[in-house]
Structure formats: structure tokens, C-alpha cells
Design an enzyme around this catalytic site. Sequence first.
Site, PDB file in Angstrom:
ATOM      1  N   SER A  61       9.075   5.712   2.483  1.00 14.97           N
ATOM      2  CA  SER A  61       9.549   5.607   0.858  1.00 14.97           C
ATOM      3  C   SER A  61      10.705   4.960   0.680  1.00 14.97           C
ATOM      4  CB  SER A  61       9.406   7.172   0.248  1.00 14.97           C
ATOM      5  OG  SER A  61       8.065   7.680   0.473  1.00 14.97           O
TER       6      SER A  61
HETATM    7  N1  SAM Z   1       7.883  10.759   4.439  1.00  7.27           N
HETATM    8  C1  SAM Z   1       7.548   9.667   5.146  1.00  7.27           C
HETATM    9  C2  SAM Z   1       8.633   8.795   5.660  1.00  7.27           C
HETATM   10  O1  SAM Z   1       9.799   9.108   5.349  1.00  7.27           O
HETATM   11  O2  SAM Z   1       8.370   7.717   6.373  1.00  7.27           O
HETATM   12  C3  SAM Z   1       6.468   8.760   4.218  1.00  7.27           C
HETATM   13  C4  SAM Z   1       5.424   8.955   3.847  1.00  7.27           C
HETATM   14  S1  SAM Z   1       4.060   8.219   3.387  1.00  7.27           S
HETATM   15  C5  SAM Z   1       4.448   7.800   1.796  1.00  7.27           C
HETATM   16  C6  SAM Z   1       2.811   9.252   3.158  1.00  7.27           C
HETATM   17  C7  SAM Z   1       2.215   9.763   4.235  1.00  7.27           C
HETATM   18  O3  SAM Z   1       1.212  10.841   4.238  1.00  7.27           O
HETATM   19  C8  SAM Z   1       1.553   9.004   5.132  1.00  7.27           C
HETATM   20  O4  SAM Z   1       1.927   8.721   6.542  1.00  7.27           O
HETATM   21  C9  SAM Z   1       0.201   9.400   5.076  1.00  7.27           C
HETATM   22  O5  SAM Z   1      -0.823   9.170   6.642  1.00  7.27           O
HETATM   23  C10 SAM Z   1       0.469  10.736   4.853  1.00  7.27           C
HETATM   24  N2  SAM Z   1      -0.779  11.893   4.571  1.00  7.27           N
HETATM   25  C11 SAM Z   1      -1.701  11.666   3.400  1.00  7.27           C
HETATM   26  N3  SAM Z   1      -2.427  12.518   3.513  1.00  7.27           N
HETATM   27  C12 SAM Z   1      -2.112  13.604   4.205  1.00  7.27           C
HETATM   28  C13 SAM Z   1      -2.519  14.999   4.460  1.00  7.27           C
HETATM   29  N4  SAM Z   1      -3.620  15.341   3.998  1.00  7.27           N
HETATM   30  N5  SAM Z   1      -1.908  15.560   5.655  1.00  7.27           N
HETATM   31  C14 SAM Z   1      -0.832  14.990   6.339  1.00  7.27           C
HETATM   32  N6  SAM Z   1      -0.308  13.735   5.956  1.00  7.27           N
HETATM   33  C15 SAM Z   1      -1.003  13.015   5.064  1.00  7.27           C
END
Ligand code: SAM
Length: 231
Positions: A61
Site C-alpha cells: 500500500s
Molecule cells: N499490508 C501489506 C504490505 O504492507 O505490503 C499490503 C497488503 S495487500 C494491499 C493485501 C494482501 O491481503 C494481499 O497480499 C492479499 O494476498 C492478502 N489477502 C487477501 N485476502 C486475504 C485473506 N483472507 N487472508 C489473508 N490475506 C489475505
Amino acid sequence: MGLEERRRRLAEELKRLGFIRSEKVYRAFLRVPRELFVPEEYRDLAYEDRPLPIGHGQTISAPSIVAYMMELLDPEPGMKALEVGAGSGYAAAVLAEIVAPSDAPRSSWGHVYAVERIPELAELARRNLEAAGYADRVTVVVGDGSRGLPEYAPYDRILVSAAAPQVPRPLVEQLAPGGRMVIPVGDYWGQTLTVIVKDATGSVRVARDIEVLFVPLIGEYAWRVPEGYII
Ligand code: SAM
């Protein structure tokens, strides 16, 4: 200009624009080296205020949204926190720098549990956190974070870094009394940053904040993916 100076300038700019409001978030932004959480080919863009691809269709993000969510979450040193959607591990490191500050005695440290559904990204987050010096303050777990992480619950703070169609019930259940959660809630094309506060008696209050755009939270209590589709 060196990376450290660029990091300082970005933190100053986020402060000037009002995304960073507290000293604790400011200090965490000064300390966590974002360049270690972005892919090699984007290292030069690490201190631009923009999201960047991290593979598997996911993103790290933008720093301004991480700062804004951190201020809403209001973590404190010593707390136990959960991040759903570890991605690159950057937001988990910022959160760890607040609940377990590098210059505080280890005995006072809190801990961050970070769940990621894509195993390769969980591995990436682990590697990045290790390289940045946060491996002992963040535990990365592969799984469906829409179910929370019951084995370490309850959590003082829950940060959800992907967008859900509604607030997943297990996450509310796993919030400690006096706890607080920040989660983007809405559809695929736009969401509202939502703050859930559980008081000491267990009653829950919901407040809506700014409009945001996140990748979807995919799981049992979030967006279901039809069989045969790969996201
Ligand atoms: N916080 C992260 C960073 O600092 O790089 C960025 C997060 S990214 C916007 C969203 C993440 O949520 C992705 O890596 C995606 O694979 C994960 N995601 C989506 N659904 C999920 C779930 N049910 N449980 C865990 N992770 C999930």
C-alpha cells in the site's frame, strides 16, 4: 540523495499533509526501511507515496494510507496486534515498531501476528521482515485471515489491509475488550475505512471514515471466489 534522507523527507511530507499526526507513527516511519519491502526493480520508488506491485496481483500500500490507518488504529507499546493481509510485510513492520519499539527493552515488547493467504507472499513477508530486523516481533502465518487467527486471540488491535464486503464476524469476536480494528468495507470499486471499537463490557461501536481502494479480502467471511477461478 540517500535512502535514509528520502525516508525522512517522506515522513515529513506525510506529517505536513496530516497523514501522520502522532510522534509514534512518525518515529516508526523513520525507522522502517520501506526499500527492503519493495521488489528490487522498484527500489528507487520506495519513498514515492504510491502503492507498488509485489507479485501475485497484490500491492504494497501507499505510505500515506499505511500512516492514516496506523493513526486510526492507535496501537500502543506492549500490545498484541493482528494484521490480515501481510503482503510484503511493510505495514506489519510499522505496526511492530510501535508495539515493540526498537529502543525499548525486549521485556516490554508486544507482538504482531500477520496472516497472508498466498503462501509465496507469506514467505516474502518473512524474508523482508528478517532483513529489516523485525523477525522476532512479527509472526507470519499462512491462512484465511477473514477467520482471524484464533490460536493467539484476543488482539488489542486488528488491522485489515484488504477490502471486505462486511466486517468478518470472527475478527470482531477476536478483538479484546477495549480493542480497536481498522478495516476497509465496501465493494470491489471502493470502500469506506471503518473503525470498530469494542468497549470494556464487550459492546461494539462502528465509525466510518474516508473512502479508499484496496485489493479484495478473499476468504470464508469475505469475498468468496467461485470454484475454478484463481485470484
Ligand atoms: N499490508 C501489506 C504490505 O504492507 O505490503 C499490503 C497488503 S495487500 C494491499 C493485501 C494482501 O491481503 C494481499 O497480499 C492479499 O494476498 C492478502 N489477502 C487477501 N485476502 C486475504 C485473506 N483472507 N487472508 C489473508 N490475506 C489475505
